[in-house]
Motif scaffolding. Structure first.
Motif, mmCIF file in Angstrom:
data_model
loop_
_atom_site.group_PDB
_atom_site.id
_atom_site.type_symbol
_atom_site.label_atom_id
_atom_site.label_comp_id
_atom_site.label_asym_id
_atom_site.label_seq_id
_atom_site.Cartn_x
_atom_site.Cartn_y
_atom_site.Cartn_z
ATOM 1 N N ILE A 56 0.852 -1.185 0.000
ATOM 2 C CA ILE A 56 0.000 0.000 0.000
ATOM 3 C C ILE A 56 0.890 1.238 0.000
ATOM 4 C CG2 ILE A 56 -1.867 1.243 1.189
ATOM 5 C CD1 ILE A 56 -2.426 -1.390 2.735
ATOM 6 N N ILE A 58 0.702 5.451 0.199
ATOM 7 C CA ILE A 58 -0.159 6.601 0.479
ATOM 8 C C ILE A 58 0.660 7.872 0.339
ATOM 9 C CG2 ILE A 58 -1.458 7.786 2.307
ATOM 10 C CD1 ILE A 58 -2.358 5.045 3.250
ATOM 11 N N LYS A 59 0.137 8.813 -0.428
ATOM 12 C CA LYS A 59 0.821 10.099 -0.566
ATOM 13 C C LYS A 59 -0.105 11.225 -0.137
ATOM 14 C CE LYS A 59 4.444 8.963 -3.686
ATOM 15 N NZ LYS A 59 4.980 8.939 -5.027
ATOM 16 N N ILE A 60 0.429 12.093 0.689
ATOM 17 C CA ILE A 60 -0.360 13.193 1.240
ATOM 18 C C ILE A 60 0.322 14.489 0.854
ATOM 19 C CG2 ILE A 60 -1.127 14.252 3.397
ATOM 20 C CD1 ILE A 60 -0.792 11.267 4.524
ATOM 21 N N ILE B 56 3.909 14.003 2.499
ATOM 22 C CA ILE B 56 4.206 12.804 3.286
ATOM 23 C C ILE B 56 3.943 11.578 2.427
ATOM 24 C CG2 ILE B 56 3.690 11.491 5.392
ATOM 25 C CD1 ILE B 56 2.332 14.085 6.471
ATOM 26 N N SER B 57 4.919 10.694 2.359
ATOM 27 C CA SER B 57 4.733 9.436 1.637
ATOM 28 C C SER B 57 4.845 8.289 2.626
ATOM 29 C CB SER B 57 5.800 9.305 0.545
ATOM 30 O OG SER B 57 5.880 7.952 0.120
ATOM 31 N N ILE B 58 3.894 7.357 2.550
ATOM 32 C CA ILE B 58 3.925 6.192 3.425
ATOM 33 C C ILE B 58 3.814 4.933 2.575
ATOM 34 C CG2 ILE B 58 2.627 4.930 5.199
ATOM 35 C CD1 ILE B 58 1.962 7.633 6.428
ATOM 36 N N LYS B 59 4.727 4.005 2.796
ATOM 37 C CA LYS B 59 4.665 2.734 2.072
ATOM 38 C C LYS B 59 4.571 1.587 3.063
ATOM 39 C CE LYS B 59 6.486 4.017 -2.306
ATOM 40 N NZ LYS B 59 7.577 4.062 -3.248
#
Lengths: 269, 269
Positions: A56, A58-60, B56-59
């Motif tokens: 997964i 997710i980019k904010i 912000i990037s979350i992987k």
């Protein structure tokens, strides 16, 4: 302050390493709603009918104020149709009533019914001549960068009239952005989910008309057509649909049409 | 099931579009702890002393069981030092007691004190000859892919002995992974945060010894040295530090040394 929150998920590793796409989502959220939105996306990726994502992303990203414009939610109507033939008849009548020519309607339906595979974006048709205007092939024109303004309040108001769930929100927000696009006349759509036979016709003047059956149960082919004005500038339209950040405001205009073919219906899934 | 959760954040847009790095984090979490971990990372990125991230990037990626090994948390000790000289004296004594030669200690301190800028990774020094062994220059050897096993239980247990907060967890987990590396003798470290003068010496035999003052307040230069065995295979060691997934198990071995130079001290920030 508003944030764009994008999610993509895959199974068998990241997309770029050959993983199979499971789900994607994009929201524009108030700062205070970002955490909740991210958690909802995580759950969606892990509990999707296409499988449980093992990757997964997710980019904010913060959105500058002058990048966003606001448009109203289009009115929501529901109707009854007992079979595909009735559904299509209603859709055709509604399309014609908002300015799509009989020829364009026939050509549009033929194009959707001839699809061998689902088309992710929309096909663009001239609402007068019925010619296909885009050259996006099987990809179609995508609609992105939109959400409801003030997600919490929006969902509360929709819930009061019995419209709940992410799919409703997404469908109405998308249809409202599309209806507000320069040169747009009307939209015709049904989903590719084999278990979900509902479709709709939407336009700025006629609102969003949910039609309970638009294809046979079990069919996994869906698609979307945008009927546009004869002199529509396709480049301007495509840019609006794909690039312009639009937040949909809720004016309480969720009406319910009641008549021979229509009855009050609250569940739009 | 375990997941790797990585976060990176920047201000002024994404890193790849010229944004300035604000913070990064990597955790290995049980499936049930992923949401909580992601929310904590979001808050961290938005409330960092370096600034409020606007990207912000979350992987999140599932980890296969056979990719992970388990190592114990090293024992934690605390001591008193009233000034930099005392701190350095304790550090030197501790390094020597676990097998680093006086020459290597002097060379290590000289290298750290000569730094003009912080070094993100660690320098590798021969614990016998004091020669620098890596060729990573100002980048140093990074240590990644580690976390505590069973985050919730781990934090609860650490909190019972007064050790709370992300920095403690991260420091202890990193030092424990480093101490378990093949060929490792001891680690010497102080932080680059100008307001944070604490440092430590850590090793598998001597544990983690927190030293309250290792540099003058206001100094923004920090660094880390790994003293390794004379015959250490640098390639094997670097791969372990950078690629091997390690979960640190908590055996309750948070001891507190008390003596002339030591007193019970519970707050490790």
């Amino acid at each position: 302050m508003q944030f764009s929150v994008k999610m993509r998920s895959a199974k068998g590793g990241p997309h770029e390493k050959g993983g199979r796409h499971i789900s994607g989502a994009e929201r524009i959220l108030d700062e205070n709603d970002v955490e909740k939105g991210v958690v909802a996306m995580l759950r969606r990726a892990r509990n999707h009918q296409r499988g449980k994502a093992d990757f997964i992303s997710i980019k904010i990203e913060e959105i500058k104020e002058d990048e966003v414009i606001f448009k109203p939610l289009i009115a929501v109507h529901s109707c009854i149709a007992k079979n595909v033939a009735q559904g299509h008849a209603i859709a055709k009548e509604k399309l014609q009533s908002v300015g799509v020519s009989a020829l364009a309607i026939e050509r549009g339906f033929s194009a959707l019914l001839a699809l061998k595979d689902s088309i992710r974006g929309a096909m663009l048709f001239d609402a007068f001549t019925g010619e296909r205007l885009d050259n996006f092939g099987n990809r179609g024109v995508r609609v992105t960068k939109m959400d409801c303004a003030g997600a919490a309040e929006y969902e509360e108001k929709l819930a009061k009239v019995g419209l709940t769930g992410e799919h409703v929100r997404e469908a109405l927000v998308l249809a409202s952005k599309v209806a507000s696009a320069p040169g747009m006349v009307a939209e015709l759509c049904w989903a590719d989910d084999p278990d979900y036979v509902t479709g709709y016709v939407a336009s700025a003047v006629g609102g969003y008309i949910r039609i309970p059956i638009m294809k046979e149960m079990g069919s996994g082919v869906g698609g979307r057509i945008f009927f546009v004005k004869h002199d529509c500038d396709i480049k301007v339209l495509s840019e609006y649909l794909q690039e312009q950040l639009v937040l949909i405001t809720f004016g309480g205009n969720v009406d319910v049409e009641v008549g021979t073919n229509f009855r009050k219906k609250t569940a739009i899934n």
